[in-house]
Design a protein around this motif. Structure first.
Motif, PDB file in Angstrom:
ATOM      1  N   LYS A 234       0.844  -1.201   0.000  1.00 15.98           N
ATOM      2  CA  LYS A 234       0.000   0.000   0.000  1.00 15.98           C
ATOM      3  C   LYS A 234       0.877   1.249   0.000  1.00 15.98           C
ATOM      4  O   LYS A 234       1.969   1.255   0.587  1.00 15.98           O
ATOM      5  CB  LYS A 234      -0.925   0.014   1.215  1.00 15.98           C
ATOM      6  N   GLN A 235       0.395   2.296  -0.617  1.00 14.33           N
ATOM      7  CA  GLN A 235       1.149   3.542  -0.642  1.00 14.33           C
ATOM      8  C   GLN A 235       1.280   4.117   0.770  1.00 14.33           C
ATOM      9  O   GLN A 235       0.372   3.983   1.603  1.00 14.33           O
ATOM     10  CB  GLN A 235       0.476   4.552  -1.558  1.00 14.33           C
ATOM     11  N   THR A 238      -1.494   6.200   2.143  1.00 13.90           N
ATOM     12  CA  THR A 238      -2.669   5.480   2.626  1.00 13.90           C
ATOM     13  C   THR A 238      -2.482   5.020   4.062  1.00 13.90           C
ATOM     14  O   THR A 238      -3.402   5.110   4.887  1.00 13.90           O
ATOM     15  CB  THR A 238      -2.950   4.264   1.728  1.00 13.90           C
ATOM     16  N   THR A 239      -1.292   4.536   4.392  1.00 17.92           N
ATOM     17  CA  THR A 239      -1.046   3.969   5.714  1.00 17.92           C
ATOM     18  C   THR A 239      -0.605   4.997   6.752  1.00 17.92           C
ATOM     19  O   THR A 239      -0.841   4.814   7.947  1.00 17.92           O
ATOM     20  CB  THR A 239       0.027   2.864   5.628  1.00 17.92           C
ATOM     21  N   ARG A 242      -1.935  11.283   4.066  1.00 20.74           N
ATOM     22  CA  ARG A 242      -1.422  12.142   2.994  1.00 20.74           C
ATOM     23  C   ARG A 242      -1.276  13.602   3.418  1.00 20.74           C
ATOM     24  O   ARG A 242      -0.751  14.424   2.669  1.00 20.74           O
ATOM     25  CB  ARG A 242      -2.335  12.037   1.770  1.00 20.74           C
TER      26      ARG A 242
END
Length: 279
Positions: A234-235, A238-239, A242
């Motif tokens: 996952k980017q 996302t975790t 942003r």
């Protein structure tokens, strides 16, 4: 140095067989044992920790080279063999116990025996204990001068893995943050009795100093990395969110954890990054 026939006889005389569940594959190849000794550069008077001595093949050779050996063996039957064969040597300190406690920290008996002295780990490690023991020594024991071990090749590949490979993960990052890893050689199953179903590797792990400034910080970093890599594809946005404005140099929210180098992940943790709670 114990021969294969001697190792077999020691077990036969006691009605024993190697226990697969304890990873009892005894390294008896003299050339490979010599290679391990050369890499470890064991000198007279050195303090050596050995985990999983089995019948004492490696232990005996370490003692012959005037090392002081702390041998930790989980199997009472194997510990008795080592005691029978080598127990009269005052340089041997035999501990019959699991080398790790339930928190995967080094056994308190081993810690007490080590004291505050510098030491090396030299061992043909049982496969199931290799990863947690290596991590524990690097994170909790700054007096460990080096780890010279035989381990499953798969584990060695994980220790040395690079970003964006399937082997790259928490173990790779945690170990490479705290040490350099060198491949010494590859061992075929025929070097062991009974031969394991996998190929083994011999590695040298040289700890670095000064990567973590405070007590427990290594464990904090390990927890962060382990959690982050549960979502390795996952980017980061996302975790981690942003809306962050303090991304370390070279790190962007569009990247994935598995793409980041060890130093980038360390910088990300030091920046105070926190994983978002799942909704």
């Amino acid at each position: 140095m114990q021969s294969l026939s001697h190792i077999r006889q020691l077990l036969t005389d006691r009605g024993l067989r190697p226990k697969h569940r304890l990873g009892q594959n005894f390294l008896y190849d003299k050339n490979q044992l010599e290679r391990l000794f050369r890499a470890a550069d064991v000198q007279p008077g050195d303090l050596v920790l050995e985990v999983g001595p089995g019948t004492g093949t490696l232990t005996e050779t370490l003692l012959e080279r005037w090392a002081e050996v702390i041998a930790c063996e989980i199997d009472p039957a194997m510990a008795q063999i080592v005691s029978d064969e080598l127990g009269a040597n005052p340089k041997l300190h035999l501990i019959q116990a699991d080398c790790l406690d339930k928190q995967r920290r080094l056994n308190t008996q081993v810690i007490a025996q080590l004291g505050d002295r510098p030491f090396k780990l030299v061992a043909n490690l049982p496969y199931q204990v290799a990863s947690p023991l290596i991590s524990a020594l690097l994170m909790d024991h700054p007096r460990c001068l080096g780890l010279f071990v035989t381990i499953q090749m798969e584990v060695a590949q994980r220790l040395m893995a690079k970003p964006s490979t399937k082997e790259y993960g928490p173990l790779s990052i945690i170990v490479q943050t705290m040490a350099s890893v060198e491949m010494i050689g590859t061992l075929s199953p025929s070097c062991f009795w009974p031969p394991p179903e996998v190929t083994s590797s011999m590695v040298a792990i040289h700890p670095r100093s000064g990567r973590f400034s405070g007590h427990g910080h290594g464990h904090d970093f390990a927890k962060f990395i382990t959690s982050l890599f549960t979502m390795r594809r996952k980017q980061l946005g996302t975790t981690l969110g942003r809306d962050r404005t303090d991304w370390p140099d070279g790190v962007s929210p569009s990247q994935r954890p598995e793409e980041l180098a060890v130093d980038q992940l360390l910088a990300l943790w030091r920046s105070g990054a926190k994983l978002k709670r799942a909704k």
